[in-house]
Design a protein around this motif. Structure first.
Motif, PDB file in Angstrom:
ATOM      1  N   GLY A 141      41.412  30.188  17.157  1.00  0.00           N
ATOM      2  CA  GLY A 141      42.283  30.268  18.335  1.00  0.00           C
ATOM      3  C   GLY A 141      42.540  31.721  18.729  1.00  0.00           C
ATOM      4  N   ILE A 142      42.764  32.563  17.726  1.00  0.00           N
ATOM      5  CA  ILE A 142      43.006  33.985  18.027  1.00  0.00           C
ATOM      6  C   ILE A 142      41.732  34.633  18.579  1.00  0.00           C
ATOM      7  N   ILE A 143      40.584  34.241  17.996  1.00  0.00           N
ATOM      8  CA  ILE A 143      39.316  34.776  18.523  1.00  0.00           C
ATOM      9  C   ILE A 143      39.153  34.363  19.983  1.00  0.00           C
ATOM     10  N   LEU A 144      39.532  33.101  20.274  1.00  0.00           N
ATOM     11  CA  LEU A 144      39.431  32.620  21.662  1.00  0.00           C
ATOM     12  C   LEU A 144      40.306  33.465  22.595  1.00  0.00           C
ATOM     13  N   CYS A 145      41.487  33.851  22.117  1.00  0.00           N
ATOM     14  CA  CYS A 145      42.369  34.705  22.946  1.00  0.00           C
ATOM     15  C   CYS A 145      41.652  35.994  23.327  1.00  0.00           C
ATOM     16  N   ALA A 177      36.704  37.886  29.149  1.00  0.00           N
ATOM     17  CA  ALA A 177      36.303  37.210  30.384  1.00  0.00           C
ATOM     18  C   ALA A 177      37.092  37.750  31.569  1.00  0.00           C
ATOM     19  N   ALA A 178      38.381  37.968  31.353  1.00  0.00           N
ATOM     20  CA  ALA A 178      39.221  38.506  32.425  1.00  0.00           C
ATOM     21  C   ALA A 178      38.765  39.905  32.811  1.00  0.00           C
ATOM     22  N   ALA A 211      50.448  35.314  23.669  1.00  0.00           N
ATOM     23  CA  ALA A 211      51.381  35.978  24.594  1.00  0.00           C
ATOM     24  C   ALA A 211      50.928  37.397  24.912  1.00  0.00           C
ATOM     25  N   LYS A 212      50.535  38.137  23.875  1.00  0.00           N
ATOM     26  CA  LYS A 212      50.207  39.534  24.090  1.00  0.00           C
ATOM     27  C   LYS A 212      48.814  39.726  24.692  1.00  0.00           C
ATOM     28  N   ILE A 213      47.841  39.009  24.123  1.00  0.00           N
ATOM     29  CA  ILE A 213      46.459  39.249  24.548  1.00  0.00           C
ATOM     30  C   ILE A 213      46.168  38.532  25.868  1.00  0.00           C
ATOM     31  N   VAL A 214      46.528  37.250  25.930  1.00  0.00           N
ATOM     32  CA  VAL A 214      46.151  36.466  27.109  1.00  0.00           C
ATOM     33  C   VAL A 214      47.153  36.685  28.247  1.00  0.00           C
ATOM     34  N   LEU A 215      48.423  36.440  27.944  1.00  0.00           N
ATOM     35  CA  LEU A 215      49.399  36.497  29.036  1.00  0.00           C
ATOM     36  C   LEU A 215      49.648  37.930  29.508  1.00  0.00           C
ATOM     37  N   LEU A 216      49.832  38.864  28.554  1.00  0.00           N
ATOM     38  CA  LEU A 216      50.173  40.227  28.963  1.00  0.00           C
ATOM     39  C   LEU A 216      48.929  40.986  29.450  1.00  0.00           C
ATOM     40  N   LEU A 217      47.984  41.227  28.517  1.00  0.00           N
ATOM     41  CA  LEU A 217      46.806  42.029  28.894  1.00  0.00           C
ATOM     42  C   LEU A 217      45.911  41.268  29.868  1.00  0.00           C
ATOM     43  N   GLY A 218      45.623  40.005  29.527  1.00  0.00           N
ATOM     44  CA  GLY A 218      44.792  39.184  30.416  1.00  0.00           C
ATOM     45  C   GLY A 218      45.468  38.998  31.761  1.00  0.00           C
ATOM     46  N   GLY A 219      46.787  38.850  31.736  1.00  0.00           N
ATOM     47  CA  GLY A 219      47.540  38.665  32.980  1.00  0.00           C
ATOM     48  C   GLY A 219      47.411  39.881  33.890  1.00  0.00           C
ATOM     49  N   LEU A 254      44.968  42.086  33.911  1.00  0.00           N
ATOM     50  CA  LEU A 254      43.590  42.127  34.434  1.00  0.00           C
ATOM     51  C   LEU A 254      43.383  41.051  35.492  1.00  0.00           C
ATOM     52  N   ALA A 255      43.955  39.869  35.249  1.00  0.00           N
ATOM     53  CA  ALA A 255      43.802  38.766  36.213  1.00  0.00           C
ATOM     54  C   ALA A 255      44.471  39.137  37.536  1.00  0.00           C
ATOM     55  N   ALA A 256      45.657  39.728  37.451  1.00  0.00           N
ATOM     56  CA  ALA A 256      46.354  40.100  38.682  1.00  0.00           C
ATOM     57  C   ALA A 256      45.533  41.125  39.465  1.00  0.00           C
ATOM     58  N   LEU A 257      44.992  42.106  38.753  1.00  0.00           N
ATOM     59  CA  LEU A 257      44.163  43.117  39.409  1.00  0.00           C
ATOM     60  C   LEU A 257      42.915  42.480  40.012  1.00  0.00           C
ATOM     61  N   GLY A 258      42.270  41.627  39.180  1.00  0.00           N
ATOM     62  CA  GLY A 258      41.034  40.979  39.627  1.00  0.00           C
ATOM     63  C   GLY A 258      41.273  40.127  40.855  1.00  0.00           C
TER      64      GLY A 258
END
Lengths: 484, 478
Positions: free
Chosen positions: A345-349, A355-356, A454-462, A464-468
C-alpha cells in the motif's frame, strides 16, 4: 485458499470498485477506462506483467546470500520488492507522460475535450486509470513474491522455518523506555545550584549544556562492574503477546576498544538480585544491533505487564546505550500477510505520486520533454545522498578546508534552497520505505499507511495534481498538434 | 527485392557479422596488447556475467562499482549484512583486476562483519565468506598478485590461528572437523590423492581440488620444504597458500608471503599438535617439538630467498630459536635444548651472553615473570603448574609433565629463598602439601575431573583404587 475465500475476495473487489466508481463519478471513470484500454491495446500491461514476473521469479536465481535461510529470504524480499517498485515507477512515469502528451499531440484529446467533461475530470481520470493499472500489477507481483517466499521457506528444515516465522514472516512492534525529560532534570539541578544565577548569560548557556550532557550520560552509561535497569511497559499489549518470544534489540558503544573487538554481555530479566532468567555470557560487538531472544513472554512480564531488563557490565570499560536506540523490545503484533499488504500500500502511494508527477509534466510539455524532466526529477530524488551532503555542508562546490568557507558563492544562493526543498520531498517519501521494515519483520502499521497516504498522496500528489489540472485546463489543445 | 525476403536477409547478415566479429576478436585483443592501447588485459575464461559487464559497461563500471560500494557501506552501517555477499560479488566482478578491492571486501567480511555476530557459527560463516571470496575468485582473477595470497594466508594464520577473536576455538574446531572429513582421517594420503584409483579416491580428489582449491602436488611440496604439516590446523593452510603465492606471483611483495610462512612455522612449533578434541568443541593443543628442525630450515630458506631485506627474517629466526630452546627445556629435552643453544650461539653470537647455559636461561625466563609477584599470586602460579602437570600425565605427555613439575618446584624454591630474606613471614605451605591438595581436588568425585580422567591419573601415579561405596541393604519382603 478455497473457493469461498476467492469468492469473498472477488465480492470485496466488486464492492470496492463500485464504491470507487460512485465516488469519482461516471465521467472520471470513463476516462480511467479509456486509459486501461489503451494500456491493453498497446500491450503495455502484458509486457509489464511479463517483466515483473520475470524479475520476481528470475532474480532469486541470480542472487548470492550470506548462507543463512534468514539472509536468503531477506535479500529475496528486498531485491524483488525494490525491482518491482523501480520497474513500476519508471513505467508509470513513461505511461503518465505518454498517455496525456500523446493524446494531445495526436489530437485525440480534442475529441474527448469537446464531450461534456471538465479538463480536471480528464486529468483525474487518467490518474485513476494509471493507479488502477498499478494496483493490478502490484497485486500480481506481490502475490508472486508472497507465494515464492513461502514456497522457498517451506523447502527449509523446520527449525529454520520457525526462525523465519518468528523473525521475518511476522509483524513485530517495539516497546521502548519513555525518554527522560532532560530539560526538566536540568531545571531541577539548577534550582539546587544557587551559583548558577550569578553566572553571565553566555556562561549559563554553556553550563546548562554541560549539565544536560552529564545527566544524559547518567542515563546512558554503565560503568564497569555496574548494572543498568530498563523497565518496558507493554500496557494492554500484554494480553496479546501470549507465550511468543520477545527480542531485546540492543546497541551499545564502548569507551575503549579492546583487541578482540567484542565485549561481554550479561542480561538478567526481572529484578537484578532475583532474576527470572539470566542469559548465558555473550560476546557482543559494540556499535551494532544485537537481538537477544527471550522465550515465553508471558512468564517474563510482571502483573502490570512490565518487563524489567538488567545489563551487567563486567567489562573493563564503560558501556554506553544511546537513549534513542540503545535498547528496545520487539514483540509479535501480527502476521506477515497483513504487513506485506500494508507495505505494498505504501509503495502504491509512491507510485501515485510518480503518476501525478508525470501527468503534471505532460500537462505543460510535449511528451519527450515531459518524460525527460520527470525522469530527471526521479533520478535526482534517488540520489538523495548527494543532496544530503550538499545541504549538510551548506555548499554545492565543497568547503575550503583551510578557510572553512564555501567555494561556490552565488551558486549556493540559488541551488541550496532548491536542494533543501527537493530533499524535504524526498525524505517525506523515503521515511515510509516499507522494504526495510518488511525485510526485518518490523510492523508496517495502519497508521504508517494512513500517514503515507496523507503526506505522499494527498499533500505532495495533491500539489502536483492541482498544478497539473491548472496547466491542462489553461492549455490550448489545438495549438500543440505535432502533425498538421 | 521483395519485402518478405528483407527480414530473413537482415537476420542472416546479422549472424554473419557477429560470427566474423567473433573471429576477429582474438586478433584485435592481441593487437590491442601489442600496441599498448589498453592497460587492462582482456578477460579470459570469465563467467558470462563478468564478461558482459566488462564489455557492455566499459568505463561506467567504475561508477557502478562506486555506487555499489556506497550502498554496501550504508547497509553495513545499518547492520544489514544479508546483502554484503552479493554486493561484494558485484563490486569485485566490476573491478576484477583491482587487487585492493578483493582485499578490502574479503577483510570486511572476515574481520569487520564476522565480529558483529555473537553466535560463533554466524561468525565462522563470515570468515568463510572472506576466505572463499579470495580463494575461489580473487586468486583465479589475479593469479600473479602476491597480496591476494598473502591475505588468504593471513586469514588462516591470524583470524583462525590467533586467539584475538572470542570464537577462534570454534573456527579451529570447525576447520579441523572439515579437514578430517575431507582427507578421511587426520592426514591427507598423498599417494592416493596424487594417483587416485578408486571412485572414492577420485571423488575425494575432486573435492580437495574443486572446493578447497588444494593441489596435492603443491601440498606435498610444502611438506617437503617445511616438514610434515598438521593439515587440520590453520597454520598448515597459511603455509600452503603462501607457498603457492611464492611459486606463482610476481616478486613484488613476496616478503609478506615469507612472513606468513615463518610466522606460521613458529606457531606450528608452539602448538602444532592436537592431543585431545573435547566433545564441547574445544581442543587441547601441544607444542610440536619435532618441527623445530624443519621450521628452522624453513627460516633459513626464507633468509636465502629474501634478497631485499634478509635481516628481518634473521631477527625472527633468532627469536624463534630462543623460544625453541626454552620449550625444549620445558619438555625435559635438555640435550636437544643444549644442541640448539650451541647452534644459536654460533649463528647469532649476540643472542646470549657467552657463559649462558640452557638452565640459567630457562630459569631467567621463568623467574622474570614472577619477580614482582606476591605470596597469593605465587601460590596460584604453583598450583597452576601443578594442574598442568596432572593434565599432562592424563594426556600421556610425560616429558612435559616432568618439566612442568620441575618448574612448579623451581618457582616454589625461588619464592621460598626470596621470602626468607624478608622480615615478616610470607612463606608458602610446603611443596608436597600443595602437590597433594591439588591432586586430591582434581580427583574429588564431586568437583574434580571426569571419572575416566581420574582413572588415568590414578594409573599414572600408581595410586590404589578407591574404596568401593557401601552397598545398601536390599529391601526384603516382610
Amino acid at each position: 485458499m478455497n473457493w469461498h475465500a476467492i469468492a469473498r475476495i472477488l465480492l470485496r473487489l466488486t464492492i470496492v470498485t463500485g464504491l470507487l466508481r460512485w465516488m469519482v463519478g461516471p465521467r472520471v471513470w470513463a476516462v480511467a477506462g479509456l486509459t486501461w484500454r489503451a494500456a491493453f491495446r498497446f500491450r503495455l500491461f502484458w509486457v509489464l506483467a511479463g517483466l515483473l514476473l520475470l524479475s520476481v521469479v528470475g532474480l532469486p536465481l541470480l542472487l548470492k546470500n550470506d548462507g543463512t535461510a534468514r539472509g536468503f529470504i531477506q535479500i529475496m524480499l528486498t531485491y524483488t520488492l525494490s525491482v518491482v517498485t523501480a520497474l513500476l515507477a519508471f513505467s508509470t512515469l513513461w505511461l503518465s507522460c505518454g498517455t496525456l502528451a500523446r493524446d494531445i499531440e495526436e489530437c485525440q484529446m480534442q475529441v474527448v475535450a469537446v464531450k461534456p467533461i471538465s479538463r480536471w475530470q480528464i486529468w483525474l481520470g487518467k490518474l485513476l486509470g494509471i493507479t488502477l493499472l498499478n494496483v493490478a500489477l502490484l497485486s500480481l507481483s506481490g502475490l508472486c513474491i508472497y507465494g515464492l517466499l513461502h514456497w522457498r521457506a517451506r523447502q527449509l528444515p523446520e527449525a529454520q522455518q520457525k526462525i523465519l516465522r518468528q523473525e521475518i514472516f511476522v509483524a513485530r512492534a517495539s516497546v521502548r523506555e519513555p525518554m527522560p525529560d532532560l530539560e526538566a532534570e536540568v531545571d531541577a539541578a539548577i534550582r539546587n545550584s544557587p551559583e548558577f544565577q550569578s553566572l553571565a548569560p553566555a556562561q549559563q548557556q554553556e553550563v546548562r549544556f554541560q549539565m544536560k550532557e552529564r545527566i544524559r550520560a547518567t542515563h546512558q552509561i554503565v560503568a564497569p562492574n555496574h548494572y543498568r535497569k530498563w523497565v518496558f511497559d507493554f500496557g494492554l499489549n500484554r494480553h496479546l503477546i501470549g507465550d511468543e518470544p520477545l527480542f531485546l534489540r540492543a546497541k551499545f558503544h564502548v569507551a575503549q576498544t579492546n583487541a578482540s573487538g567484542s565485549y561481554l554481555g550479561l542480561w538478567r530479566i526481572g529484578s537484578f538480585d532475583k532474576p527470572i532468567a539470566i542469559s548465558p555470557p555473550q560476546s557482543l560487538a559494540p556499535s551494532t544491533f544485537h537481538e537477544v531472544r527471550l522465550e515465553a513472554a508471558n512468564k517474563l512480564l510482571d502483573e502490570q505487564g512490565r518487563l524489567t531488563v538488567n545489563f551487567e557490565n563486567r567489562n573493563q570499560t564503560a558501556v554506553m546505550f544511546p537513549l534513542e536506540d540503545g535498547l528496545e523490545v520487539l514483540y509479535r503484533q501480527g502476521g506477515f500477510g497483513g504487513n506485506f499488504v500494508r507495505g505494498l500500500g505504501i509503495i502504491l502511494c509512491s507510485l501515485i505520486l510518480v503518476a501525478a508527477l508525470g501527468l503534471a509534466a505532460a500537462s505543460l510539455m510535449s511528451f519527450p520533454v515531459a518524460a525527460f524532466v520527470s525522469i530527471s526529477l526521479l533520478l535526482v530524488g534517488l540520489s538523495s545522498g548527494t543532496l544530503t551532503s550538499v545541504v549538510r555542508e551548506g555548499t554545492v562546490g565543497g568547503v575550503n578546508h583551510e578557510s572553512g568557507q564555501a567555494t561556490a558563492g552565488w551558486i549556493d544562493v540559488i541551488l541550496l534552497p532548491i536542494f533543501k526543498a527537493i530533499l524535504w520531498v524526498v525524505n517525506l517519501v523515503q521515511q515510509f520505505s516499507p522494504v526495510d521494515s518488511l525485510s526485518v519483520g518490523r510492523t508496517v502499521a495502519w497508521g504508517d499507511l494512513g500517514l503515507a497516504f496523507a503526506k505522499i498522496v494527498l499533500l505532495l500528489g495533491g500539489i502536483l495534481a492541482a498544478l497539473g489540472m491548472y496547466f491542462f485546463t489553461r492549455r490550448e489543445l489545438a495549438a500543440t498538434q505535432a502533425h498538421t | 527485392m521483395p519485402r518478405r525476403f528483407q527480414k530473413p536477409l537482415l537476420l542472416v547478415l546479422a549472424v554473419l557479422f557477429l560470427g566474423t566479429a567473433a573471429l576477429l576478436q582474438r586478433d584485435l585483443n592481441k593487437q590491442r596488447t601489442e600496441l599498448g592501447l589498453t592497460r587492462v588485459e582482456p578477460l579470459e575464461n570469465a563467467p558470462p556475467v563478468l564478461a558482459f559487464t566488462t564489455i557492455a559497461l566499459g568505463s561506467f563500471r567504475g561508477l557502478i562499482a562506486n555506487a555499489l560500494w556506497i550502498r554496501a557501506n550504508e547497509m553495513q552501517m545499518e547492520d544489514k549484512f544479508f546483502e554484503q555477499v552479493q554486493l561484494a560479488d558485484w563490486i569485485t566482478k566490476l573491478e576484477p583486476h583491482f587487487v585492493q578491492v578483493w582485499l578490502v571486501q574479503a577483510w570486511n567480511m572476515a574481520y569487520n562483519i564476522s565480529v558483529k555476530f555473537r553466535d560463533p557459527a554466524d561468525r565462522w560463516r563470515w570468515v568463510r565468506n572472506g576466505i572463499e571470496l579470495l580463494r575461489d575468485q580473487g586468486i583465479p582473477y589475479n593469479p600473479k598478485e602476491a597480496l591476494v595470497y598473502r591475505e588468504l594466508a593471513w586469514f588462516f594464520q591470524h583470524k583462525m590461528g590467533q586467539n584475538l577473536d572470542d570464537a577462534h576455538m570454534y573456527y579451529k574446531y570447525a576447520w579441523a572437523t572439515e579437514m578430517t572429513q575431507l582427507f578421511g582421517g587426520p592426514r591427507p594420503n598423498f599417494e592416493e590423492l596424487l594417483n587416485p584409483k578408486t571412485d572414492e579416491a577420485k571423488a575425494r580428489l575432486q573435492v580437495v581440488t574443486g572446493k578447497y582449491k588444494l593441489e596435492p602436488a603443491l601440498m606435498k611440496k610444502a611438506e617437503e620444504a617445511f616438514g610434515q604439516l598438521e593439515w587440520r590446523l590453520p597454520e598448515a593452510h597459511a603455509i600452503y597458500w603462501a607457498t603457492v603465492g611464492l611459486e606463482r606471483s610476481n616478486p613484488k611483495d613476496q616478503i609478506t608471503l615469507r612472513r606468513n610462512i615463518y610466522q606460521s612455522l613458529h606457531v606450528s612449533v608452539l602448538r602444532g599438535r592436537i592431543v585431545l578434541a573435547r566433545p564441547d568443541g574445544s581442543f587441547v593443543f601441544a607444542p610440536d617439538l619435532n618441527k623445530i628442525q624443519p621450521a628452522s630450515d624453513g627460516y633459513e630458506k626464507m633468509i636465502a630467498e629474501e634478497t631485499d631485506n634478509p635481516d628481518i627474517v634473521r631477527r625472527a629466526h633468532r627469536g624463534f630459536l630462543k623460544e625453541a630452546i626454552y620449550l625444549l627445556y620445558n619438555y625435559n629435552r635438555t640435550a636437544e635444548a643444549n644442541r640448539w643453544m650451541a647452534i644459536t650461539k654460533q649463528k647469532y653470537p649476540d643472542a646470549f651472553p657467552p657463559d649462558e647455559t640452557v638452565e640459567s636461561y630457562a630459569l631467567k625466563r621463568l623467574t622474570e615473570r614472577i619477580r614482582d609477584v606476591d605470596q597469593n599470586r605465587t601460590k596460584a602460579l604453583v598450583e597452576g603448574w601443578l594442574n598442568q602437570h596432572f593434565e599432562n600425565l592424563i594426556l600421556d605427555e610425560d616429558d612435559r609433565a616432568v618439566a612442568v613439575l620441575r618448574m612448579a618446584r623451581q618457582i616454589w624454591d625461588y619464592y621460598d629463598s626470596v621470602s626468607k630474606t624478608r622480615a615478616e613471614s610470607r612463606g608458602l605451605e610446603p611443596f608436597p602439601e600443595i602437590y597433594r591438595r591439588v591432586r586430591d581436588s582434581l580427583m574429588d568425585p564431586a568437583s574434580g575431573l571426569p571419572p575416566e580422567y581420574v582413572a588415568r591419573l590414578r594409573t599414572k601415579l600408581n595410586l590404589p583404587a578407591p574404596a568401593a561405596p557401601e552397598t545398601p541393604e536390599a529391601p526384603r519382603p516382610k
